[in-house]
Write a protein that holds these residues in place. Structure first.
Motif, PDB file in Angstrom:
ATOM      1  N   ASP A  51       0.822  -1.209   0.000  1.00 58.06           N
ATOM      2  CA  ASP A  51       0.000   0.000   0.000  1.00 58.06           C
ATOM      3  C   ASP A  51       0.854   1.257   0.000  1.00 58.06           C
ATOM      4  N   SER A  52       2.049   1.179   0.515  1.00 62.34           N
ATOM      5  CA  SER A  52       2.910   2.362   0.573  1.00 62.34           C
ATOM      6  C   SER A  52       3.672   2.577  -0.739  1.00 62.34           C
ATOM      7  N   CYS A  53       3.472   1.702  -1.700  1.00 59.69           N
ATOM      8  CA  CYS A  53       4.169   1.772  -2.990  1.00 59.69           C
ATOM      9  C   CYS A  53       3.791   3.065  -3.718  1.00 59.69           C
ATOM     10  N   PRO A  54       4.763   3.825  -4.219  1.00 60.04           N
ATOM     11  CA  PRO A  54       4.443   5.090  -4.892  1.00 60.04           C
ATOM     12  C   PRO A  54       3.708   4.917  -6.222  1.00 60.04           C
ATOM     13  N   ILE A  55       3.795   3.744  -6.837  1.00 59.57           N
ATOM     14  CA  ILE A  55       3.069   3.556  -8.102  1.00 59.57           C
ATOM     15  C   ILE A  55       1.731   2.855  -7.900  1.00 59.57           C
ATOM     16  N   ASN A  56       1.381   2.537  -6.652  1.00 58.42           N
ATOM     17  CA  ASN A  56       0.085   1.975  -6.296  1.00 58.42           C
ATOM     18  C   ASN A  56      -0.242   0.719  -7.103  1.00 58.42           C
ATOM     19  N   CYS A  57       0.646  -0.253  -7.105  1.00 60.29           N
ATOM     20  CA  CYS A  57       0.484  -1.447  -7.943  1.00 60.29           C
ATOM     21  C   CYS A  57      -0.458  -2.490  -7.345  1.00 60.29           C
ATOM     22  N   LYS A  58      -0.744  -2.414  -6.062  1.00 59.85           N
ATOM     23  CA  LYS A  58      -1.677  -3.317  -5.376  1.00 59.85           C
ATOM     24  C   LYS A  58      -1.275  -4.789  -5.421  1.00 59.85           C
ATOM     25  N   THR A  59       0.009  -5.071  -5.423  1.00 60.02           N
ATOM     26  CA  THR A  59       0.435  -6.466  -5.355  1.00 60.02           C
ATOM     27  C   THR A  59       0.255  -6.981  -3.936  1.00 60.02           C
ATOM     28  N   VAL A  60       0.120  -8.289  -3.808  1.00 58.78           N
ATOM     29  CA  VAL A  60      -0.013  -8.945  -2.508  1.00 58.78           C
ATOM     30  C   VAL A  60       1.051 -10.032  -2.441  1.00 58.78           C
ATOM     31  N   LYS A  61       1.788 -10.075  -1.347  1.00 57.87           N
ATOM     32  CA  LYS A  61       2.809 -11.113  -1.165  1.00 57.87           C
ATOM     33  C   LYS A  61       2.208 -12.297  -0.427  1.00 57.87           C
ATOM     34  N   CYS A  62       2.512 -13.475  -0.931  1.00 53.51           N
ATOM     35  CA  CYS A  62       2.075 -14.708  -0.283  1.00 53.51           C
ATOM     36  C   CYS A  62       2.771 -14.811   1.080  1.00 53.51           C
ATOM     37  N   PRO A  63       2.003 -15.033   2.160  1.00 48.09           N
ATOM     38  CA  PRO A  63       2.639 -15.164   3.476  1.00 48.09           C
ATOM     39  C   PRO A  63       3.440 -16.457   3.622  1.00 48.09           C
ATOM     40  N   TYR A 109       5.988 -14.848  -2.734  1.00 45.81           N
ATOM     41  CA  TYR A 109       5.744 -14.539  -4.145  1.00 45.81           C
ATOM     42  C   TYR A 109       4.779 -13.356  -4.247  1.00 45.81           C
ATOM     43  N   GLU A 110       5.095 -12.395  -5.121  1.00 51.69           N
ATOM     44  CA  GLU A 110       4.247 -11.217  -5.291  1.00 51.69           C
ATOM     45  C   GLU A 110       3.191 -11.494  -6.353  1.00 51.69           C
ATOM     46  N   ILE A 111       1.941 -11.405  -5.953  1.00 49.38           N
ATOM     47  CA  ILE A 111       0.815 -11.695  -6.826  1.00 49.38           C
ATOM     48  C   ILE A 111       0.212 -10.374  -7.300  1.00 49.38           C
ATOM     49  N   LEU A 112       0.198 -10.184  -8.600  1.00 49.15           N
ATOM     50  CA  LEU A 112      -0.389  -8.982  -9.172  1.00 49.15           C
ATOM     51  C   LEU A 112      -1.903  -9.129  -9.246  1.00 49.15           C
ATOM     52  N   PRO A 113      -2.634  -8.028  -9.076  1.00 51.73           N
ATOM     53  CA  PRO A 113      -4.094  -8.123  -9.197  1.00 51.73           C
ATOM     54  C   PRO A 113      -4.489  -8.412 -10.643  1.00 51.73           C
ATOM     55  N   GLU A 114      -5.607  -9.104 -10.801  1.00 45.33           N
ATOM     56  CA  GLU A 114      -6.102  -9.432 -12.130  1.00 45.33           C
ATOM     57  C   GLU A 114      -6.652  -8.162 -12.779  1.00 45.33           C
ATOM     58  N   SER A 115      -6.299  -7.929 -14.034  1.00 46.61           N
ATOM     59  CA  SER A 115      -6.774  -6.732 -14.719  1.00 46.61           C
ATOM     60  C   SER A 115      -8.257  -6.867 -15.044  1.00 46.61           C
ATOM     61  N   LYS A 116      -8.965  -5.756 -15.079  1.00 49.53           N
ATOM     62  CA  LYS A 116     -10.396  -5.765 -15.364  1.00 49.53           C
ATOM     63  C   LYS A 116     -10.674  -6.219 -16.790  1.00 49.53           C
ATOM     64  N   SER A 117      -9.813  -5.848 -17.726  1.00 45.78           N
ATOM     65  CA  SER A 117     -10.036  -6.257 -19.116  1.00 45.78           C
ATOM     66  C   SER A 117      -9.851  -7.766 -19.272  1.00 45.78           C
ATOM     67  N   TYR A 118      -8.857  -8.331 -18.598  1.00 43.58           N
ATOM     68  CA  TYR A 118      -8.649  -9.780 -18.642  1.00 43.58           C
ATOM     69  C   TYR A 118      -9.849 -10.501 -18.049  1.00 43.58           C
ATOM     70  N   LYS A 119     -10.352 -10.010 -16.920  1.00 41.33           N
ATOM     71  CA  LYS A 119     -11.510 -10.618 -16.261  1.00 41.33           C
ATOM     72  C   LYS A 119     -12.726 -10.561 -17.178  1.00 41.33           C
ATOM     73  N   PHE A 120     -12.936  -9.450 -17.864  1.00 46.98           N
ATOM     74  CA  PHE A 120     -14.065  -9.299 -18.781  1.00 46.98           C
ATOM     75  C   PHE A 120     -13.976 -10.318 -19.918  1.00 46.98           C
ATOM     76  N   ILE A 121     -12.787 -10.456 -20.509  1.00 46.68           N
ATOM     77  CA  ILE A 121     -12.596 -11.407 -21.612  1.00 46.68           C
ATOM     78  C   ILE A 121     -12.783 -12.840 -21.120  1.00 46.68           C
ATOM     79  N   GLU A 122     -12.234 -13.155 -19.964  1.00 46.34           N
ATOM     80  CA  GLU A 122     -12.374 -14.497 -19.405  1.00 46.34           C
ATOM     81  C   GLU A 122     -13.839 -14.836 -19.149  1.00 46.34           C
TER      82      GLU A 122
END
Length: 69
Positions: free
Chosen positions: A29-41, A45-58
């Motif tokens: 959350d403190s990332c200056p580019i606001n990438c919203k990644t989540v690290k596996c506890p 591993y850093e997991i990127l959020p799924e893009s809205k366009s990818y979700k729409f196509i899927e």
């Protein structure tokens, strides 16, 4: 209400397969580019959020596939 949705979201790590709640992962959350990644506890591993366009196509492909059957 949005906060509860975020807490209940279950994520499966793409690397190790560990499942956890999004609120349990370390987010950048403190990332200056606001990438919203989540690290596996489990493995870090850093997991990127799924893009809205990818979700729409899927979702569109799933609907088409279900109509064909």
């Amino acid at each position: 209400m949005y906060e509860n949705k975020m807490k209940d979201q279950i994520i499966k790590c793409e690397f190790c397969g560990f499942t956890f709640q999004k609120c349990d992962g370390i987010s950048c959350d403190s990332c200056p580019i606001n990438c919203k990644t989540v690290k596996c506890p489990n493995c870090g591993y850093e997991i990127l959020p799924e893009s809205k366009s990818y979700k729409f196509i899927e979702d569109s492909f799933k609907k088409i596939k279900s109509m064909i059957k």
